[in-house]
Structure formats: structure tokens, C-alpha cells
Design a protein around this motif. Structure first.
Motif, PDB file in Angstrom:
ATOM      1  N   THR A  81       0.908  -1.017   0.130  1.00 54.56           N
ATOM      2  CA  THR A  81       0.205  -0.056   0.187  1.00 54.56           C
ATOM      3  C   THR A  81       0.739   1.084  -0.140  1.00 54.56           C
ATOM      4  O   THR A  81       0.055   2.376  -0.067  1.00 54.56           O
ATOM      5  CB  THR A  81      -1.166   0.096   1.219  1.00 54.56           C
ATOM      6  OG1 THR A  81      -0.242  -0.301   2.247  1.00 54.56           O
ATOM      7  CG2 THR A  81      -1.877  -1.236   0.929  1.00 54.56           C
ATOM      8  N   HIS A  82       2.003   1.192   0.185  1.00 58.88           N
ATOM      9  CA  HIS A  82       2.831   2.371   0.226  1.00 58.88           C
ATOM     10  C   HIS A  82       2.841   3.277  -1.131  1.00 58.88           C
ATOM     11  O   HIS A  82       2.777   4.544  -0.984  1.00 58.88           O
ATOM     12  CB  HIS A  82       4.568   2.043   0.425  1.00 58.88           C
ATOM     13  CG  HIS A  82       4.692   1.693   2.048  1.00 58.88           C
ATOM     14  ND1 HIS A  82       5.112   2.339   2.925  1.00 58.88           N
ATOM     15  CD2 HIS A  82       4.742   0.459   2.303  1.00 58.88           C
ATOM     16  CE1 HIS A  82       5.163   1.738   3.846  1.00 58.88           C
ATOM     17  NE2 HIS A  82       4.990   0.584   3.750  1.00 58.88           N
ATOM     18  N   ALA A  83       2.895   2.828  -2.251  1.00 62.24           N
ATOM     19  CA  ALA A  83       2.943   3.510  -3.515  1.00 62.24           C
ATOM     20  C   ALA A  83       1.588   4.155  -3.509  1.00 62.24           C
ATOM     21  O   ALA A  83       1.521   5.279  -4.072  1.00 62.24           O
ATOM     22  CB  ALA A  83       3.199   2.609  -4.597  1.00 62.24           C
ATOM     23  N   SER A  84       0.338   3.692  -3.283  1.00 64.75           N
ATOM     24  CA  SER A  84      -0.813   4.240  -3.317  1.00 64.75           C
ATOM     25  C   SER A  84      -1.144   5.343  -2.241  1.00 64.75           C
ATOM     26  O   SER A  84      -1.409   6.275  -2.461  1.00 64.75           O
ATOM     27  CB  SER A  84      -2.062   3.389  -3.218  1.00 64.75           C
ATOM     28  OG  SER A  84      -1.932   2.372  -2.142  1.00 64.75           O
ATOM     29  N   PHE A  85      -0.508   5.045  -1.147  1.00 61.11           N
ATOM     30  CA  PHE A  85      -0.603   5.925  -0.083  1.00 61.11           C
ATOM     31  C   PHE A  85       0.200   7.256  -0.419  1.00 61.11           C
ATOM     32  O   PHE A  85      -0.156   8.418   0.103  1.00 61.11           O
ATOM     33  CB  PHE A  85      -0.040   5.411   1.458  1.00 61.11           C
ATOM     34  CG  PHE A  85      -0.205   6.399   2.328  1.00 61.11           C
ATOM     35  CD1 PHE A  85      -1.359   6.675   2.839  1.00 61.11           C
ATOM     36  CD2 PHE A  85       1.023   6.966   3.168  1.00 61.11           C
ATOM     37  CE1 PHE A  85      -1.627   7.589   4.015  1.00 61.11           C
ATOM     38  CE2 PHE A  85       0.820   7.674   4.075  1.00 61.11           C
ATOM     39  CZ  PHE A  85      -0.589   8.031   4.670  1.00 61.11           C
ATOM     40  N   GLN A  86       1.457   7.131  -0.891  1.00 63.02           N
ATOM     41  CA  GLN A  86       2.237   8.135  -1.355  1.00 63.02           C
ATOM     42  C   GLN A  86       1.567   8.964  -2.334  1.00 63.02           C
ATOM     43  O   GLN A  86       1.575  10.302  -2.310  1.00 63.02           O
ATOM     44  CB  GLN A  86       3.497   7.709  -1.807  1.00 63.02           C
ATOM     45  CG  GLN A  86       4.482   7.294  -0.591  1.00 63.02           C
ATOM     46  CD  GLN A  86       5.815   6.504  -1.301  1.00 63.02           C
ATOM     47  OE1 GLN A  86       5.962   6.567  -2.035  1.00 63.02           O
ATOM     48  NE2 GLN A  86       6.467   5.983  -0.119  1.00 63.02           N
ATOM     49  N   HIS A  87       0.812   8.410  -3.409  1.00 60.39           N
ATOM     50  CA  HIS A  87      -0.087   9.106  -4.388  1.00 60.39           C
ATOM     51  C   HIS A  87      -1.029   9.827  -3.752  1.00 60.39           C
ATOM     52  O   HIS A  87      -1.456  11.081  -3.818  1.00 60.39           O
ATOM     53  CB  HIS A  87      -0.489   8.198  -5.256  1.00 60.39           C
ATOM     54  CG  HIS A  87      -1.112   8.841  -6.300  1.00 60.39           C
ATOM     55  ND1 HIS A  87      -0.882   9.898  -7.479  1.00 60.39           N
ATOM     56  CD2 HIS A  87      -2.618   8.805  -6.674  1.00 60.39           C
ATOM     57  CE1 HIS A  87      -1.832  10.120  -8.037  1.00 60.39           C
ATOM     58  NE2 HIS A  87      -2.853   9.672  -7.638  1.00 60.39           N
ATOM     59  N   TYR A  88      -1.715   9.340  -2.643  1.00 60.95           N
ATOM     60  CA  TYR A  88      -2.704  10.075  -1.886  1.00 60.95           C
ATOM     61  C   TYR A  88      -2.302  11.248  -1.194  1.00 60.95           C
ATOM     62  O   TYR A  88      -2.969  12.168  -1.137  1.00 60.95           O
ATOM     63  CB  TYR A  88      -3.483   8.897  -0.880  1.00 60.95           C
ATOM     64  CG  TYR A  88      -4.333   9.583   0.162  1.00 60.95           C
ATOM     65  CD1 TYR A  88      -5.666   9.684  -0.259  1.00 60.95           C
ATOM     66  CD2 TYR A  88      -3.836   9.899   1.467  1.00 60.95           C
ATOM     67  CE1 TYR A  88      -6.584  10.320   0.723  1.00 60.95           C
ATOM     68  CE2 TYR A  88      -4.701  10.267   2.405  1.00 60.95           C
ATOM     69  CZ  TYR A  88      -6.027  10.752   2.167  1.00 60.95           C
ATOM     70  OH  TYR A  88      -7.054  11.072   3.080  1.00 60.95           O
ATOM     71  N   ILE A  89      -1.130  10.978  -0.521  1.00 58.45           N
ATOM     72  CA  ILE A  89      -0.500  12.234   0.046  1.00 58.45           C
ATOM     73  C   ILE A  89      -0.220  13.275  -0.783  1.00 58.45           C
ATOM     74  O   ILE A  89      -0.699  14.566  -0.543  1.00 58.45           O
ATOM     75  CB  ILE A  89       0.789  11.822   0.859  1.00 58.45           C
ATOM     76  CG1 ILE A  89       0.818  10.854   1.918  1.00 58.45           C
ATOM     77  CG2 ILE A  89       1.559  13.128   1.083  1.00 58.45           C
ATOM     78  CD1 ILE A  89       2.164  10.315   2.201  1.00 58.45           C
ATOM     79  N   GLN A  90       0.175  13.068  -2.105  1.00 57.24           N
ATOM     80  CA  GLN A  90       0.524  14.222  -2.982  1.00 57.24           C
ATOM     81  C   GLN A  90      -0.740  14.805  -3.288  1.00 57.24           C
ATOM     82  O   GLN A  90      -0.735  16.130  -3.703  1.00 57.24           O
ATOM     83  CB  GLN A  90       1.071  13.548  -4.258  1.00 57.24           C
ATOM     84  CG  GLN A  90       2.627  12.943  -3.935  1.00 57.24           C
ATOM     85  CD  GLN A  90       3.568  14.119  -3.162  1.00 57.24           C
ATOM     86  OE1 GLN A  90       3.628  15.227  -3.702  1.00 57.24           O
ATOM     87  NE2 GLN A  90       4.454  13.703  -2.394  1.00 57.24           N
TER      88      GLN A  90
END
Length: 142
Positions: A81-90
């Protein structure tokens, strides 16, 4: 870059820019006993060396209706889930600062929202990525 590339005058210029980045090169030059042109050259050197990464603006979030400031430690559900979470943060404007951390948790977020209900909504969105711990700011000291 080595430490010898930066001298005491460069450090003083950096300090003056941190205090007020709107000062002109001429104003800074008067404080460090250089011409404005010489200060400009030193600032360009500090930018080329990536000591100066950019310039920012500080604003008062309360004056913009952002009354709630919180720090959220996020504990991810899985490594996937890290990649999708980082996209969410941005793409989430209310997350004003985000750090990948070691120790307790995976991410530390600083958020600013208008109301506690808005914070609750944000937390509702984030639960898809993992668990969290919230600390509310009750006053900024620095």
C-alpha cells in the motif's frame, strides 16, 4: 560539495535569508559588507551547490479558516500500500507535510483542516491504507 566551498559570509547570507527571504541582495550586502552583485553571485553558488533548495512563504492557517492542526502517525497495512498511499499524500491538500519515518509508524503527517469533522473525514479516508495515531496541536511555539 565540501564544507570548504562555504565560508562564514555564505553562512551569514543563509541566516539572513532564513530570517527574511524578501531582503534584496543590496540589503543583505550592507549587512555582510559586500555589494549586492557579490551577494547575488554567492546566492547563485549556494543554489548550484543545492544548499538553497528553494524559497517558501509562511502563512497563518487560522486566518484561512484552517483551525485544526494535527500530527498523524500512519501504520501501513502492508508493504503493497505504500505507493498508493504516497500518491494519496500528494493529491490531498490538507496534508501539508509528510515524512517517511523509522521507529514507531511508517509515515508522520502534519495536516491542517477547518474543523474536527474535516479531520474525522480525512481519517476515514486514510483507514484504507492502515491504522493511525493522532496528536492535536494546542498551540504552535515556533
Amino acid at each position: 560539495m565540501s564544507k570548504q566551498d562555504i565560508d562564514e559570509i555564505d553562512l551569514k547570507i543563509l541566516q539572513l535569508l532564513v530570517e527574511n527571504s524578501l531582503q534584496s541582495n543590496k540589503e543583505i550586502g550592507e549587512k555582510v559588507h559586500l555589494t549586492g552583485q557579490a551577494v547575488g553571485a554567492r546566492i547563485r553558488k549556494l543554489q548550484d551547490l543545492e544548499v538553497i533548495e528553494g524559497y517558501t512563504l509562511r502563512c497563518n492557517p487560522g486566518k484561512l479558516g484552517l483551525q485544526v492542526s494535527a500530527f498523524i502517525t500512519v501504520f501501513m497495512k502492508s508493504a503493497d500500500t505504500h505507493a498508493s498511499f504516497q500518491h494519496y499524500i500528494q493529491r490531498t491538500q490538507s496534508i501539508v507535510e509528510a515524512h517517511r519515518i523509522s521507529g514507531e509508524g511508517c509515515y508522520l503527517l502534519r495536516v491542517q483542516v477547518p474543523t474536527p469533522m474535516d479531520l474525522n473525514d480525512l481519517l476515514g479516508e486514510m483507514v484504507q491504507f492502515g491504522n493511525y495515531k493522532v496528536n492535536l496541536s494546542i498551540g504552535q511555539l515556533k
